[in-house]
Scaffold this motif. Structure first.
Motif, PDB file in Angstrom:
ATOM      1  N   LEU A  47       0.815  -1.216   0.000  1.00 25.91           N
ATOM      2  CA  LEU A  47       0.000   0.000   0.000  1.00 25.91           C
ATOM      3  C   LEU A  47       0.853   1.272   0.000  1.00 25.91           C
ATOM      4  O   LEU A  47       0.386   2.331  -0.406  1.00 25.91           O
ATOM      5  CB  LEU A  47      -0.956   0.006   1.191  1.00 25.91           C
ATOM      6  N   SER A  48       2.104   1.152   0.437  1.00 21.76           N
ATOM      7  CA  SER A  48       2.990   2.326   0.450  1.00 21.76           C
ATOM      8  C   SER A  48       3.618   2.602  -0.920  1.00 21.76           C
ATOM      9  O   SER A  48       4.243   3.639  -1.122  1.00 21.76           O
ATOM     10  CB  SER A  48       4.089   2.154   1.502  1.00 21.76           C
ATOM     11  N   ILE A  49       3.438   1.694  -1.854  1.00 18.03           N
ATOM     12  CA  ILE A  49       3.996   1.885  -3.204  1.00 18.03           C
ATOM     13  C   ILE A  49       3.233   3.013  -3.899  1.00 18.03           C
ATOM     14  O   ILE A  49       2.008   3.021  -3.926  1.00 18.03           O
ATOM     15  CB  ILE A  49       3.881   0.577  -4.027  1.00 18.03           C
ATOM     16  N   ASP A  50       3.975   3.948  -4.451  1.00 21.07           N
ATOM     17  CA  ASP A  50       3.367   5.060  -5.183  1.00 21.07           C
ATOM     18  C   ASP A  50       3.030   4.584  -6.598  1.00 21.07           C
ATOM     19  O   ASP A  50       3.809   4.747  -7.541  1.00 21.07           O
ATOM     20  CB  ASP A  50       4.337   6.243  -5.219  1.00 21.07           C
ATOM     21  N   GLN A  51       1.864   3.975  -6.734  1.00 21.75           N
ATOM     22  CA  GLN A  51       1.469   3.396  -8.015  1.00 21.75           C
ATOM     23  C   GLN A  51       1.365   4.450  -9.111  1.00 21.75           C
ATOM     24  O   GLN A  51       1.736   4.183 -10.266  1.00 21.75           O
ATOM     25  CB  GLN A  51       0.146   2.635  -7.870  1.00 21.75           C
ATOM     26  N   ASP A  52       0.901   5.632  -8.774  1.00 22.51           N
ATOM     27  CA  ASP A  52       0.791   6.691  -9.782  1.00 22.51           C
ATOM     28  C   ASP A  52       2.159   7.029 -10.364  1.00 22.51           C
ATOM     29  O   ASP A  52       2.300   7.201 -11.581  1.00 22.51           O
ATOM     30  CB  ASP A  52       0.158   7.950  -9.182  1.00 22.51           C
ATOM     31  N   MET A  53       3.162   7.114  -9.502  1.00 24.34           N
ATOM     32  CA  MET A  53       4.503   7.452  -9.963  1.00 24.34           C
ATOM     33  C   MET A  53       5.030   6.389 -10.930  1.00 24.34           C
ATOM     34  O   MET A  53       5.543   6.708 -12.009  1.00 24.34           O
ATOM     35  CB  MET A  53       5.468   7.601  -8.786  1.00 24.34           C
ATOM     36  N   TYR A  54       4.868   5.115 -10.554  1.00 26.00           N
ATOM     37  CA  TYR A  54       5.391   4.053 -11.416  1.00 26.00           C
ATOM     38  C   TYR A  54       4.582   3.905 -12.696  1.00 26.00           C
ATOM     39  O   TYR A  54       5.144   3.587 -13.750  1.00 26.00           O
ATOM     40  CB  TYR A  54       5.499   2.731 -10.647  1.00 26.00           C
ATOM     41  N   ASN A  55       3.293   4.168 -12.648  1.00 27.46           N
ATOM     42  CA  ASN A  55       2.492   4.167 -13.875  1.00 27.46           C
ATOM     43  C   ASN A  55       2.927   5.305 -14.797  1.00 27.46           C
ATOM     44  O   ASN A  55       2.973   5.141 -16.020  1.00 27.46           O
ATOM     45  CB  ASN A  55       1.002   4.264 -13.553  1.00 27.46           C
ATOM     46  N   THR A  56       3.275   6.462 -14.204  1.00 26.03           N
ATOM     47  CA  THR A  56       3.771   7.594 -14.988  1.00 26.03           C
ATOM     48  C   THR A  56       5.109   7.253 -15.633  1.00 26.03           C
ATOM     49  O   THR A  56       5.331   7.525 -16.822  1.00 26.03           O
ATOM     50  CB  THR A  56       3.903   8.856 -14.107  1.00 26.03           C
ATOM     51  N   ILE A  57       6.004   6.652 -14.865  1.00 27.07           N
ATOM     52  CA  ILE A  57       7.313   6.250 -15.401  1.00 27.07           C
ATOM     53  C   ILE A  57       7.109   5.268 -16.556  1.00 27.07           C
ATOM     54  O   ILE A  57       7.737   5.395 -17.622  1.00 27.07           O
ATOM     55  CB  ILE A  57       8.205   5.628 -14.307  1.00 27.07           C
ATOM     56  N   LEU A  58       6.227   4.294 -16.356  1.00 22.44           N
ATOM     57  CA  LEU A  58       5.971   3.306 -17.409  1.00 22.44           C
ATOM     58  C   LEU A  58       5.411   3.980 -18.665  1.00 22.44           C
ATOM     59  O   LEU A  58       5.882   3.733 -19.779  1.00 22.44           O
ATOM     60  CB  LEU A  58       5.005   2.228 -16.903  1.00 22.44           C
ATOM     61  N   LEU A  93      11.546  -3.514 -16.497  1.00 20.25           N
ATOM     62  CA  LEU A  93      11.414  -3.773 -15.061  1.00 20.25           C
ATOM     63  C   LEU A  93       9.963  -3.658 -14.583  1.00 20.25           C
ATOM     64  O   LEU A  93       9.567  -4.331 -13.632  1.00 20.25           O
ATOM     65  CB  LEU A  93      12.300  -2.816 -14.260  1.00 20.25           C
ATOM     66  N   ILE A  94       9.170  -2.799 -15.233  1.00 22.73           N
ATOM     67  CA  ILE A  94       7.802  -2.570 -14.736  1.00 22.73           C
ATOM     68  C   ILE A  94       6.731  -2.748 -15.811  1.00 22.73           C
ATOM     69  O   ILE A  94       5.616  -2.257 -15.656  1.00 22.73           O
ATOM     70  CB  ILE A  94       7.677  -1.171 -14.090  1.00 22.73           C
ATOM     71  N   LYS A  95       7.039  -3.490 -16.859  1.00 20.76           N
ATOM     72  CA  LYS A  95       6.099  -3.590 -17.983  1.00 20.76           C
ATOM     73  C   LYS A  95       4.726  -4.129 -17.578  1.00 20.76           C
ATOM     74  O   LYS A  95       3.722  -3.744 -18.149  1.00 20.76           O
ATOM     75  CB  LYS A  95       6.688  -4.415 -19.121  1.00 20.76           C
ATOM     76  N   PHE A  97       3.427  -3.844 -14.481  1.00 24.05           N
ATOM     77  CA  PHE A  97       3.126  -3.238 -13.182  1.00 24.05           C
ATOM     78  C   PHE A  97       1.634  -3.006 -12.927  1.00 24.05           C
ATOM     79  O   PHE A  97       1.122  -3.444 -11.886  1.00 24.05           O
ATOM     80  CB  PHE A  97       3.924  -1.929 -13.020  1.00 24.05           C
ATOM     81  N   PRO A  98       0.887  -2.351 -13.812  1.00 21.56           N
ATOM     82  CA  PRO A  98      -0.535  -2.093 -13.510  1.00 21.56           C
ATOM     83  C   PRO A  98      -1.340  -3.376 -13.296  1.00 21.56           C
ATOM     84  O   PRO A  98      -2.114  -3.488 -12.352  1.00 21.56           O
ATOM     85  CB  PRO A  98      -1.042  -1.329 -14.738  1.00 21.56           C
ATOM     86  N   ARG A  99      -1.135  -4.344 -14.157  1.00 27.21           N
ATOM     87  CA  ARG A  99      -1.868  -5.615 -14.048  1.00 27.21           C
ATOM     88  C   ARG A  99      -1.448  -6.374 -12.779  1.00 27.21           C
ATOM     89  O   ARG A  99      -2.282  -6.947 -12.080  1.00 27.21           O
ATOM     90  CB  ARG A  99      -1.607  -6.456 -15.288  1.00 27.21           C
ATOM     91  N   GLN A 100      -0.154  -6.362 -12.482  1.00 25.38           N
ATOM     92  CA  GLN A 100       0.345  -7.049 -11.290  1.00 25.38           C
ATOM     93  C   GLN A 100      -0.234  -6.423 -10.022  1.00 25.38           C
ATOM     94  O   GLN A 100      -0.614  -7.136  -9.097  1.00 25.38           O
ATOM     95  CB  GLN A 100       1.880  -7.005 -11.256  1.00 25.38           C
ATOM     96  N   CYS A 101      -0.333  -5.105  -9.988  1.00 28.94           N
ATOM     97  CA  CYS A 101      -0.888  -4.435  -8.805  1.00 28.94           C
ATOM     98  C   CYS A 101      -2.346  -4.813  -8.586  1.00 28.94           C
ATOM     99  O   CYS A 101      -2.756  -5.090  -7.448  1.00 28.94           O
ATOM    100  CB  CYS A 101      -0.747  -2.921  -8.928  1.00 28.94           C
ATOM    101  N   LYS A 102      -3.133  -4.842  -9.647  1.00 30.28           N
ATOM    102  CA  LYS A 102      -4.542  -5.228  -9.516  1.00 30.28           C
ATOM    103  C   LYS A 102      -4.671  -6.654  -8.989  1.00 30.28           C
ATOM    104  O   LYS A 102      -5.504  -6.945  -8.138  1.00 30.28           O
ATOM    105  CB  LYS A 102      -5.272  -5.088 -10.851  1.00 30.28           C
ATOM    106  N   ARG A 103      -3.847  -7.542  -9.520  1.00 35.38           N
ATOM    107  CA  ARG A 103      -3.899  -8.936  -9.101  1.00 35.38           C
ATOM    108  C   ARG A 103      -3.470  -9.081  -7.644  1.00 35.38           C
ATOM    109  O   ARG A 103      -4.095  -9.803  -6.865  1.00 35.38           O
ATOM    110  CB  ARG A 103      -3.012  -9.798 -10.004  1.00 35.38           C
TER     111      ARG A 103
END
Length: 191
Positions: A47-58, A93-95, A97-103
């Motif tokens: 929950l502490s992962i900044d998902q918005d930041m990593y989605n932006t980077i991706l 490294l994060i290709k 990421f969005p799908r993995q986070c949802k799962r």
């Protein structure tokens, strides 16, 4: 008379079988509670992962790489190819990421429900599960094995994801400026 004796023996045997003491599962309950605690801990990490930041980077890395592929048709020298490769590694490294986070979000919830349910069954000494199946020693052993493996796998996945995201941030910071410079050098300026 003989039939009465056989019937009485059968009733006593059934009574003895049904009066067997419940198996002590306190060690298993403690193991499950320990896994539940570990899942709670990694959930906080997740929950502490900044998902918005990593989605932006991706999104940014994909967009820049696509623009570069569409806009540059020449040959790259070794240093230019290295810059492109290092920037592409960020995306790798994060290709997913969005799908993995949802799962992972749904897997955390499911795992907690399953662990709590198994703890409740063991603590209550229930004889039948919610589907009407008999709860035997073998049943509990199998469920214990399945749920601890699932919990352990989830714990490892979140730990691995957290480490990969740290590497992603470092790689991104190191590769972004050289890639932007390469793009400004090699792509036609559209003004």
């Amino acid at each position: 008379m003989r039939q009465l004796s056989v019937l009485l023996s059968l009733v006593m045997l059934i009574g003895l079988i049904s009066c067997q003491p419940k198996q002590d599962r306190s060690a298993d309950i403690q193991t499950l509670k320990s896994y539940l605690s570990k899942v709670d801990s990694v959930e906080k990490v997740f929950l502490s992962i900044d998902q918005d930041m990593y989605n932006t980077i991706l999104g940014e890395t994909k967009g820049n790489l696509d623009r570069f592929k569409m806009g540059y048709k020449g040959e790259l020298v070794k240093e230019q190819a290295r810059v492109l490769s290092e920037y592409n590694n960020v995306k790798r490294l994060i290709k997913d990421f969005p799908r993995q986070c949802k799962r992972i979000e749904s897997e955390i919830e499911r795992t907690k429900i399953q662990l709590n349910g198994l703890i409740e069954v063991m603590e209550s000494g229930a004889d039948v599960d919610g589907s009407g199946r008999d709860i035997t020693k073998e049943y509990l052993d199998k469920q214990m094995s399945v749920e601890t493996k699932v919990a352990q796998s989830l714990i490892e996945e979140i730990s691995e994801l957290d480490g990969r995201l740290v590497r992603t941030s470092k790689q991104y910071e190191a590769a972004k400026a050289p890639m932007l410079n390469l793009m400004s050098e090699l792509l036609p300026n559209k003004e």
